[in-house]
Scaffold this active site. Structure first.
Site, mmCIF file in Angstrom:
data_model
loop_
_atom_site.group_PDB
_atom_site.id
_atom_site.type_symbol
_atom_site.label_atom_id
_atom_site.label_comp_id
_atom_site.label_asym_id
_atom_site.label_seq_id
_atom_site.Cartn_x
_atom_site.Cartn_y
_atom_site.Cartn_z
ATOM 1 N N CYS A 1 85.378 33.625 -50.615
ATOM 2 C CA CYS A 1 84.859 34.608 -49.665
ATOM 3 C C CYS A 1 85.401 36.020 -49.924
ATOM 4 O O CYS A 1 84.857 36.995 -49.415
ATOM 5 C CB CYS A 1 85.166 34.186 -48.237
ATOM 6 N N HIS B 1 85.275 39.943 -43.211
ATOM 7 C CA HIS B 1 84.503 38.768 -43.606
ATOM 8 C C HIS B 1 84.065 38.030 -42.341
ATOM 9 O O HIS B 1 84.879 37.757 -41.450
ATOM 10 C CB HIS B 1 85.363 37.866 -44.493
ATOM 11 N N ASN C 1 78.786 32.004 -41.679
ATOM 12 C CA ASN C 1 79.682 32.426 -42.756
ATOM 13 C C ASN C 1 78.923 32.353 -44.083
ATOM 14 O O ASN C 1 78.599 31.262 -44.547
ATOM 15 C CB ASN C 1 80.901 31.501 -42.755
HETATM 16 O O1 UT7 Z 1 85.435 31.612 -45.041
HETATM 17 C C1 UT7 Z 1 86.719 31.140 -44.709
HETATM 18 C C2 UT7 Z 1 86.666 29.701 -44.358
HETATM 19 N N1 UT7 Z 1 86.620 29.223 -43.042
HETATM 20 C C3 UT7 Z 1 87.073 29.745 -41.876
HETATM 21 O O2 UT7 Z 1 87.390 30.878 -41.708
HETATM 22 C C4 UT7 Z 1 87.173 28.796 -40.717
HETATM 23 C C5 UT7 Z 1 88.472 28.911 -39.976
HETATM 24 N N2 UT7 Z 1 88.603 27.962 -38.896
HETATM 25 C C6 UT7 Z 1 87.789 27.937 -37.823
HETATM 26 O O3 UT7 Z 1 86.909 28.757 -37.728
HETATM 27 C C7 UT7 Z 1 88.035 26.909 -36.742
HETATM 28 O O4 UT7 Z 1 89.228 26.207 -37.021
HETATM 29 C C8 UT7 Z 1 86.861 25.915 -36.600
HETATM 30 C C9 UT7 Z 1 85.665 26.605 -35.989
HETATM 31 C C10 UT7 Z 1 86.496 25.319 -37.933
HETATM 32 C C11 UT7 Z 1 87.260 24.766 -35.658
HETATM 33 O O5 UT7 Z 1 87.677 25.282 -34.401
HETATM 34 P P1 UT7 Z 1 89.044 24.764 -33.736
HETATM 35 O O6 UT7 Z 1 89.162 25.455 -32.449
HETATM 36 O O7 UT7 Z 1 90.142 24.960 -34.756
HETATM 37 O O8 UT7 Z 1 88.737 23.249 -33.482
HETATM 38 P P2 UT7 Z 1 89.462 21.940 -34.067
HETATM 39 O O9 UT7 Z 1 89.199 21.808 -35.533
HETATM 40 O O10 UT7 Z 1 90.884 21.937 -33.615
HETATM 41 O O11 UT7 Z 1 88.682 20.801 -33.310
HETATM 42 C C12 UT7 Z 1 88.727 20.673 -31.884
HETATM 43 C C13 UT7 Z 1 87.808 19.542 -31.464
HETATM 44 C C14 UT7 Z 1 88.031 18.253 -32.253
HETATM 45 O O12 UT7 Z 1 87.864 17.171 -31.354
HETATM 46 P P3 UT7 Z 1 89.134 16.428 -30.722
HETATM 47 O O13 UT7 Z 1 89.924 15.938 -31.896
HETATM 48 O O14 UT7 Z 1 89.870 17.495 -29.939
HETATM 49 O O15 UT7 Z 1 88.528 15.357 -29.891
HETATM 50 C C15 UT7 Z 1 86.886 18.244 -33.231
HETATM 51 O O16 UT7 Z 1 86.502 16.955 -33.611
HETATM 52 O O17 UT7 Z 1 86.440 19.926 -31.690
HETATM 53 C C16 UT7 Z 1 85.783 18.878 -32.409
HETATM 54 N N3 UT7 Z 1 84.709 19.462 -33.204
HETATM 55 C C17 UT7 Z 1 83.470 19.647 -32.732
HETATM 56 N N4 UT7 Z 1 82.910 19.355 -31.547
HETATM 57 C C18 UT7 Z 1 81.615 19.678 -31.382
HETATM 58 C C19 UT7 Z 1 84.777 19.926 -34.471
HETATM 59 N N5 UT7 Z 1 83.585 20.415 -34.835
HETATM 60 C C20 UT7 Z 1 82.765 20.256 -33.777
HETATM 61 C C21 UT7 Z 1 81.405 20.541 -33.544
HETATM 62 N N6 UT7 Z 1 80.876 20.257 -32.338
HETATM 63 N N7 UT7 Z 1 80.607 21.155 -34.478
#
Ligand code: UT7
Length: 317
Positions: free
Chosen positions: A108, A242, A272
């Site tokens: 990215c 980004h 993204n």
């Molecule tokens: O280009 C550079 C690359 N990427 C990035 O910049 C991404 C950086 N990270 C992020 O943007 C965030 O970490 C995410 C958006 C990917 C995830 O958000 P988060 O607040 O860190 O959530 P998490 O991964 O801690 O997940 C929280 C919960 C989990 O459920 P449990 O374990 O709490 O029951 C996940 O399974 O949210 C769940 N979850 C979803 N639920 C509904 C993960 N994806 C989804 C989804 N819909 N699409």
């Protein structure tokens, strides 16, 4: 360097959060609240090189140049259907250019990495007019059953034309190897002699780690370029980051105590788009008349590697 033309191209198909609700255990509320994304444009029948060529033509038109005026094409790309020839060669074939070209992969951060390369060439006098094309299809890297990654991305191409000038006031590019937090692995053709273990791993991301690393590194990069340029954070007209996640953008904005309007965002509409995201934003803002001569603009990106890159430019177009 100075930027004399910008362009972009998007695939035709719009994938909304409501459509994702139909194929995944997810919700519009979760996606909007955690990422800020409402929809993304994704590739269906388009070839990435066609989008890249469209963005390139738009940037050349904007610069008032034809393909034969360009001395070098640098493409930023993580993945496309061709491993070889380079995406740069494919784009040249489509737009009718035949100058040297190669691809870079800084994930990215690729656009700002490409800018740093262009700056070095222009300073050396080796090339005079350089086309940078960032074309990405991250939707082809993810597992579409993995709700944690497939909702995040969109496909797009953004391009700029640069020539010798004084737009670039400071630039910093970094890499800190961390494949454990973000990677995409694929198995190559078999040979009768391969004994090592190989795996196909669709995009794997430790979202929380990437989030924290992105915020910390972007803040450090932005502080570094502001200090190198001797520019106060309040003098900056726009911080174009980004577009990965609205919460990452807001965390960085809050650190610098800046108003929302200084941190433009289109992640809600495009998701993204990897290294295409900053040139897309520049093109959109330029064509909408939001950029004025003399505006100080910070660009900052971060991605797999872990790579980061930031620069301070003064808009002169
Ligand atoms: O280009 C550079 C690359 N990427 C990035 O910049 C991404 C950086 N990270 C992020 O943007 C965030 O970490 C995410 C958006 C990917 C995830 O958000 P988060 O607040 O860190 O959530 P998490 O991964 O801690 O997940 C929280 C919960 C989990 O459920 P449990 O374990 O709490 O029951 C996940 O399974 O949210 C769940 N979850 C979803 N639920 C509904 C993960 N994806 C989804 C989804 N819909 N699409």
């Amino acid at each position: 360097m100075k930027i004399i033309g910008t362009g972009r191209a998007h695939p035709a198909f719009t994938l909304t959060n409501a459509m994702l609700e139909e194929i995944l255990d997810t919700s519009n509320e979760w996606i909007v609240e955690r990422t800020g994304i409402s929809q993304r444009q994704i590739i269906t029948n388009e070839k990435l090189e066609e989008l890249a060529a469209e963005a390139a033509r738009n940037a050349l038109d904007d610069a008032g140049l034809s393909p034969s005026d360009i001395d070098l094409v640098i493409c930023s790309n993580v993945v496309n259907e061709y491993v070889t020839p380079s995406l740069g060669c494919l784009v040249e074939g489509l737009i009718g250019a035949s100058c040297p070209t190669y691809d870079i992969n800084a994930a990215c951060s690729g656009f700002v990495y490409a800018l740093s390369t262009a700056e070095a060439y222009l300073r050396s006098g080796m090339f005079e007019r350089i086309l940078i094309v960032c074309a990405e299809e991250p939707t082809r890297m993810v597992n579409w059953r993995d709700r944690a990654t497939c909702v995040l991305f969109g496909d797009a191409a953004g391009a700029i034309v640069v020539t010798a000038g004084d737009d670039l006031k400071a630039i910093r590019i970094t890499a800190n190897p961390k494949r454990e937090v973000l990677r995409y692995e694929r198995v190559l053709e078999p040979t009768p002699y391969i004994t090592k273990e190989e795996r196909d791993v669709p995009l794997f991301m430790n979202g929380r780690e990437v989030f924290k690393t992105a915020v910390t590194s972007s803040i450090a990069d932005v502080e570094s370029v502001l200090s190198e340029a001797g520019v106060n954070k309040d003098e900056v007209k726009y911080y174009i980051l980004h577009q990965a996640n609205i919460r990452i953008i807001d965390s960085i904005r809050e650190h610098f105590r800046q108003p929302v309007e200084k941190f433009p965002r289109n992640v809600d509409r495009f998701g993204n788009t990897s290294s295409a995201s900053i040139p897309l934003m520049l093109d959109q803002m330029s064509r909408e008349g939001q950029l004025r001569k003399g505006d100080k603009i910070v660009l900052s990106a971060f991605g797999a590697g872990f790579t980061t890159a930031a620069c301070l430019i003064e808009w002169s177009k």
